[in-house]
Write a protein that holds these residues in place. Structure first.
Motif, PDB file in Angstrom:
ATOM      1  N   LYS A  72       0.823  -1.202   0.000  1.00 13.25           N
ATOM      2  CA  LYS A  72       0.000   0.000   0.000  1.00 13.25           C
ATOM      3  C   LYS A  72       0.861   1.257   0.000  1.00 13.25           C
ATOM      4  O   LYS A  72       0.564   2.237  -0.696  1.00 13.25           O
ATOM      5  N   ALA A  73       1.952   1.248   0.750  1.00 11.41           N
ATOM      6  CA  ALA A  73       2.842   2.403   0.798  1.00 11.41           C
ATOM      7  C   ALA A  73       3.497   2.633  -0.566  1.00 11.41           C
ATOM      8  O   ALA A  73       3.628   3.777  -1.023  1.00 11.41           O
ATOM      9  N   GLU A  74       3.874   1.547  -1.234  1.00 11.21           N
ATOM     10  CA  GLU A  74       4.483   1.665  -2.556  1.00 11.21           C
ATOM     11  C   GLU A  74       3.483   2.226  -3.573  1.00 11.21           C
ATOM     12  O   GLU A  74       3.819   3.080  -4.393  1.00 11.21           O
ATOM     13  N   ALA A  75       2.247   1.763  -3.509  1.00 12.83           N
ATOM     14  CA  ALA A  75       1.215   2.258  -4.420  1.00 12.83           C
ATOM     15  C   ALA A  75       0.938   3.735  -4.166  1.00 12.83           C
ATOM     16  O   ALA A  75       0.770   4.517  -5.102  1.00 12.83           O
ATOM     17  N   LYS A  76       0.910   4.134  -2.904  1.00 15.02           N
ATOM     18  CA  LYS A  76       0.665   5.542  -2.574  1.00 15.02           C
ATOM     19  C   LYS A  76       1.804   6.417  -3.089  1.00 15.02           C
ATOM     20  O   LYS A  76       1.584   7.513  -3.603  1.00 15.02           O
ATOM     21  N   ALA A  77       3.037   5.943  -2.983  1.00 17.10           N
ATOM     22  CA  ALA A  77       4.188   6.698  -3.475  1.00 17.10           C
ATOM     23  C   ALA A  77       4.131   6.822  -5.004  1.00 17.10           C
ATOM     24  O   ALA A  77       4.466   7.870  -5.559  1.00 17.10           O
ATOM     25  N   ASN A  78       3.695   5.757  -5.690  1.00 19.69           N
ATOM     26  CA  ASN A  78       3.567   5.805  -7.152  1.00 19.69           C
ATOM     27  C   ASN A  78       2.512   6.808  -7.580  1.00 19.69           C
ATOM     28  O   ASN A  78       2.676   7.505  -8.578  1.00 19.69           O
ATOM     29  N   VAL A  79       1.423   6.884  -6.843  1.00 21.23           N
ATOM     30  CA  VAL A  79       0.371   7.834  -7.181  1.00 21.23           C
ATOM     31  C   VAL A  79       0.883   9.259  -7.013  1.00 21.23           C
ATOM     32  O   VAL A  79       0.633  10.129  -7.848  1.00 21.23           O
ATOM     33  N   LYS A  80       1.622   9.501  -5.945  1.00 17.80           N
ATOM     34  CA  LYS A  80       2.166  10.848  -5.727  1.00 17.80           C
ATOM     35  C   LYS A  80       3.179  11.212  -6.804  1.00 17.80           C
ATOM     36  O   LYS A  80       3.261  12.360  -7.219  1.00 17.80           O
ATOM     37  N   ALA A  81       3.949  10.233  -7.254  1.00 17.90           N
ATOM     38  CA  ALA A  81       4.978  10.493  -8.262  1.00 17.90           C
ATOM     39  C   ALA A  81       4.418  10.402  -9.677  1.00 17.90           C
ATOM     40  O   ALA A  81       5.152  10.553 -10.648  1.00 17.90           O
ATOM     41  N   HIS A  82       3.129  10.128  -9.820  1.00 15.20           N
ATOM     42  CA  HIS A  82       2.459   9.993 -11.121  1.00 15.20           C
ATOM     43  C   HIS A  82       3.055   8.871 -11.951  1.00 15.20           C
ATOM     44  O   HIS A  82       3.131   8.955 -13.168  1.00 15.20           O
ATOM     45  N   THR A  83       3.515   7.825 -11.326  1.00 10.52           N
ATOM     46  CA  THR A  83       3.974   6.634 -12.035  1.00 10.52           C
ATOM     47  C   THR A  83       3.183   5.462 -11.500  1.00 10.52           C
ATOM     48  O   THR A  83       3.524   4.867 -10.490  1.00 10.52           O
TER      49      THR A  83
END
Length: 127
Positions: free
Chosen positions: A34-45
């Motif tokens: 979940k943390a990795e997915a949240k970071a990807n959303v913030k980074a637009h990747t």
């Protein structure tokens, strides 16, 4: 004999359950995912391969009202065909056959009598 059977059953059960435990231990925790997915959303990747864009590209630059107006004008000027009719959307399709059903039946009957129709192509019961 019974002890061998019991021991082999226990060994098989231990082996089966231990594989599941090892597989779960090596998998990332749900919180990590979940943390990795949240970071990807913030980074637009969001995992989209390079070269592909996640942004939608407009297919047309004209508005719906403009398209409707041009279509209406073309139909009024008899430049196009109404939707759903042969040749609509620029398909170039023709209106179909010009022969009547009776003419087609007569042609087929004559071809069958002359033997011009290959075996297996004739309708059932036609001789």
């Amino acid at each position: 004999m019974k002890t061998k059977l019991a021991l082999s059953a226990i060994a098989a059960a231990v082996a089966m359950f231990s594989q599941g435990a090892f597989a779960q231990a090596s998998a990332p925790a749900r919180a990590e995912v979940k943390a990795e997915a949240k970071a990807n959303v913030k980074a637009h990747t969001s995992g989209i391969p390079k070269g592909l864009s996640s942004e939608a590209k407009p297919g047309s630059t004209t508005t719906r009202a403009e398209r409707k107006a041009t279509t209406k004008a073309a139909l009024k000027a008899k430049e196009g065909t109404p939707m759903g009719e042969v040749g609509s959307m620029g398909s170039g399709a023709t209106a179909g056959s010009t022969t009547t059903r009776a003419e087609r039946k007569a042609t087929t009957k004559a071809a069958l009598k002359a033997g011009e129709v290959p075996a297996g192509q004739a309708a059932s019961g036609a001789k």
